[in-house]
Motif scaffolding. Sequence first.
Motif, mmCIF file in Angstrom:
data_model
loop_
_atom_site.group_PDB
_atom_site.id
_atom_site.type_symbol
_atom_site.label_atom_id
_atom_site.label_comp_id
_atom_site.label_asym_id
_atom_site.label_seq_id
_atom_site.Cartn_x
_atom_site.Cartn_y
_atom_site.Cartn_z
ATOM 1 N N LEU A 278 0.836 -1.196 0.000
ATOM 2 C CA LEU A 278 0.000 0.000 0.000
ATOM 3 C C LEU A 278 0.877 1.255 0.000
ATOM 4 O O LEU A 278 0.477 2.290 -0.526
ATOM 5 C CB LEU A 278 -0.897 -0.036 1.234
ATOM 6 N N GLY A 279 2.058 1.139 0.576
ATOM 7 C CA GLY A 279 3.000 2.257 0.559
ATOM 8 C C GLY A 279 2.849 3.203 1.737
ATOM 9 O O GLY A 279 3.199 4.374 1.648
ATOM 10 N N THR A 280 2.347 2.703 2.852
ATOM 11 C CA THR A 280 2.089 3.592 3.995
ATOM 12 C C THR A 280 3.277 3.687 4.937
ATOM 13 O O THR A 280 3.231 4.445 5.899
ATOM 14 C CB THR A 280 0.912 3.059 4.842
ATOM 15 N N THR A 281 4.317 2.914 4.679
ATOM 16 C CA THR A 281 5.377 2.756 5.675
ATOM 17 C C THR A 281 6.432 3.858 5.594
ATOM 18 O O THR A 281 6.576 4.524 4.583
ATOM 19 C CB THR A 281 6.064 1.400 5.474
ATOM 20 N N THR A 282 7.192 3.994 6.680
ATOM 21 C CA THR A 282 8.311 4.939 6.698
ATOM 22 C C THR A 282 9.442 4.367 5.853
ATOM 23 O O THR A 282 9.436 3.187 5.502
ATOM 24 C CB THR A 282 8.865 5.136 8.125
ATOM 25 N N ILE A 283 10.422 5.199 5.593
ATOM 26 C CA ILE A 283 11.546 4.761 4.774
ATOM 27 C C ILE A 283 12.286 3.606 5.474
ATOM 28 O O ILE A 283 12.751 2.673 4.824
ATOM 29 C CB ILE A 283 12.475 5.955 4.451
ATOM 30 N N PHE A 284 12.346 3.629 6.799
ATOM 31 C CA PHE A 284 13.055 2.567 7.522
ATOM 32 C C PHE A 284 12.288 1.253 7.420
ATOM 33 O O PHE A 284 12.864 0.194 7.202
ATOM 34 C CB PHE A 284 13.253 2.971 8.988
ATOM 35 N N GLU A 285 10.977 1.352 7.567
ATOM 36 C CA GLU A 285 10.156 0.142 7.427
ATOM 37 C C GLU A 285 10.232 -0.401 6.006
ATOM 38 O O GLU A 285 10.200 -1.608 5.781
ATOM 39 C CB GLU A 285 8.699 0.453 7.796
ATOM 40 N N ARG A 286 10.340 0.509 5.049
ATOM 41 C CA ARG A 286 10.451 0.061 3.649
ATOM 42 C C ARG A 286 11.746 -0.704 3.424
ATOM 43 O O ARG A 286 11.755 -1.734 2.775
ATOM 44 C CB ARG A 286 10.354 1.256 2.693
ATOM 45 N N ARG A 287 12.827 -0.175 3.989
ATOM 46 C CA ARG A 287 14.105 -0.882 3.838
ATOM 47 C C ARG A 287 14.039 -2.245 4.523
ATOM 48 O O ARG A 287 14.554 -3.234 4.017
ATOM 49 C CB ARG A 287 15.260 -0.064 4.425
ATOM 50 N N ALA A 288 13.402 -2.300 5.677
ATOM 51 C CA ALA A 288 13.278 -3.571 6.391
ATOM 52 C C ALA A 288 12.458 -4.563 5.564
ATOM 53 O O ALA A 288 12.797 -5.745 5.472
ATOM 54 C CB ALA A 288 12.625 -3.339 7.755
ATOM 55 N N ALA A 289 11.394 -4.064 4.931
ATOM 56 C CA ALA A 289 10.556 -4.943 4.107
ATOM 57 C C ALA A 289 11.353 -5.451 2.909
ATOM 58 O O ALA A 289 11.259 -6.634 2.546
ATOM 59 C CB ALA A 289 9.313 -4.189 3.642
ATOM 60 N N GLU A 290 12.166 -4.592 2.316
ATOM 61 C CA GLU A 290 12.953 -5.009 1.159
ATOM 62 C C GLU A 290 13.993 -6.059 1.550
ATOM 63 O O GLU A 290 14.224 -7.023 0.813
ATOM 64 C CB GLU A 290 13.620 -3.799 0.493
ATOM 65 N N ALA A 291 14.595 -5.856 2.714
ATOM 66 C CA ALA A 291 15.567 -6.848 3.187
ATOM 67 C C ALA A 291 14.867 -8.189 3.401
ATOM 68 O O ALA A 291 15.397 -9.250 3.065
ATOM 69 C CB ALA A 291 16.214 -6.366 4.491
ATOM 70 N N ARG A 292 13.663 -8.135 3.926
ATOM 71 C CA ARG A 292 12.920 -9.366 4.171
ATOM 72 C C ARG A 292 12.505 -10.033 2.860
ATOM 73 O O ARG A 292 12.511 -11.264 2.755
ATOM 74 C CB ARG A 292 11.691 -9.034 5.017
ATOM 75 N N LEU A 293 12.169 -9.202 1.873
ATOM 76 C CA LEU A 293 11.804 -9.733 0.551
ATOM 77 C C LEU A 293 12.926 -10.594 -0.017
ATOM 78 O O LEU A 293 12.675 -11.589 -0.698
ATOM 79 C CB LEU A 293 11.544 -8.583 -0.432
ATOM 80 N N ALA A 294 14.148 -10.165 0.254
ATOM 81 C CA ALA A 294 15.291 -10.855 -0.330
ATOM 82 C C ALA A 294 15.488 -12.241 0.283
ATOM 83 O O ALA A 294 16.099 -13.101 -0.335
ATOM 84 C CB ALA A 294 16.553 -10.009 -0.153
ATOM 85 N N LYS A 295 14.975 -12.458 1.512
ATOM 86 C CA LYS A 295 15.334 -13.726 2.158
ATOM 87 C C LYS A 295 14.145 -14.535 2.666
ATOM 88 O O LYS A 295 14.332 -15.654 3.115
ATOM 89 C CB LYS A 295 16.311 -13.468 3.307
ATOM 90 N N ASP A 296 12.938 -13.984 2.626
ATOM 91 C CA ASP A 296 11.797 -14.680 3.220
ATOM 92 C C ASP A 296 10.759 -14.974 2.132
ATOM 93 O O ASP A 296 10.041 -14.084 1.677
ATOM 94 C CB ASP A 296 11.215 -13.789 4.329
ATOM 95 N N GLU A 297 10.708 -16.227 1.745
ATOM 96 C CA GLU A 297 9.854 -16.594 0.615
ATOM 97 C C GLU A 297 8.365 -16.392 0.917
ATOM 98 O O GLU A 297 7.600 -15.971 0.048
ATOM 99 C CB GLU A 297 10.120 -18.051 0.233
ATOM 100 N N ASP A 298 7.973 -16.685 2.162
ATOM 101 C CA ASP A 298 6.565 -16.497 2.532
ATOM 102 C C ASP A 298 6.182 -15.019 2.468
ATOM 103 O O ASP A 298 5.074 -14.664 2.067
ATOM 104 C CB ASP A 298 6.298 -17.028 3.947
#
Lengths: 196, 121
Positions: B23-43
Amino acid sequence: MVPPAANANPVPSAGAAELSRLLARVAQGDAAAFQEFYDRTSAKLFGIVLRILTERHEAEDVLQEVYVSVWRKAASFDPARASPITWVATIARNRAIDRLRSRPVRPHVPVENAFDLADDGPAPDAGLVASQDARRLQAALDTLEPRHAAAIRACYFEGATYEELALREAVPVGTLKSWVRRGLMRLRGQLEATQA
Amino acid sequence: MTMSPPEAGPQDERDAMAMDYVLGTTTIFERRAAEARLAKDEDFRAAVAQWQAVLSPLDEDTAPVAPPPRLWAAIAAQVQPAPPLAMAAKTVAAPENAVPWRVLGIGGAVLVAAAVAALLL
């Protein structure tokens, strides 16, 4: 209008198939394919980015980043996982929201609109024919509380944060969050139900 | 604070994070955390893809706006000196591949020079 009876599965449109082919060529470093891909997609992506950033100069800057990124990442596009237009639109939205979040101050919300979370609705000239997916999503949105649907749209189209929308709506952040999250869960449930 | 129903488990947390990210509601820090998770968490990747599928039809509601012509020139200029390495190697072997670059107003010689430079890096 008679809905297609036998054809329940979404079939990639001719446009999507062509864009996928172009991306495959872009992944090979084919500059002519890249230019054609740009010609076919840039107005759509610029619309999306401009809606989030509202400032033209910044939107142009971001659009440029988006296409440089498409050029570099075309090989990672997988037509089995997403439509090509969703893939690039996602890159565009992500870049635009990153840019929005990096702004020191946000001139996004005009003061006179600050307390009015009006649903701006679909752009009148957005698309001559809405796809079946878009019509289903719109129908599902229409079943939500108007304020909740408007909050979802404001997040998606403007890149607004929960905090900003809560301020605009004069409700606690938790309330706003729950409008959006529960609204989205309902949307997903309804879409799954109509798909079955 | 986070509104979690009492029965919220890891799956709900993942779903909420994916939803907020798409949705794009997150802060820049949360976005970076989500991207890091995207790279390693298949679920998590699957949850993000699912929300993208739900929400992306909304993009059709946005009217297209033609960008100014100078934008393409700027993009073309930015991608020209750095064709992907694998392609650069092929281009040296098969100069006819350089033809599309002339569409963008760049000579084959420049491209070959760029390709050689890329190979040397």
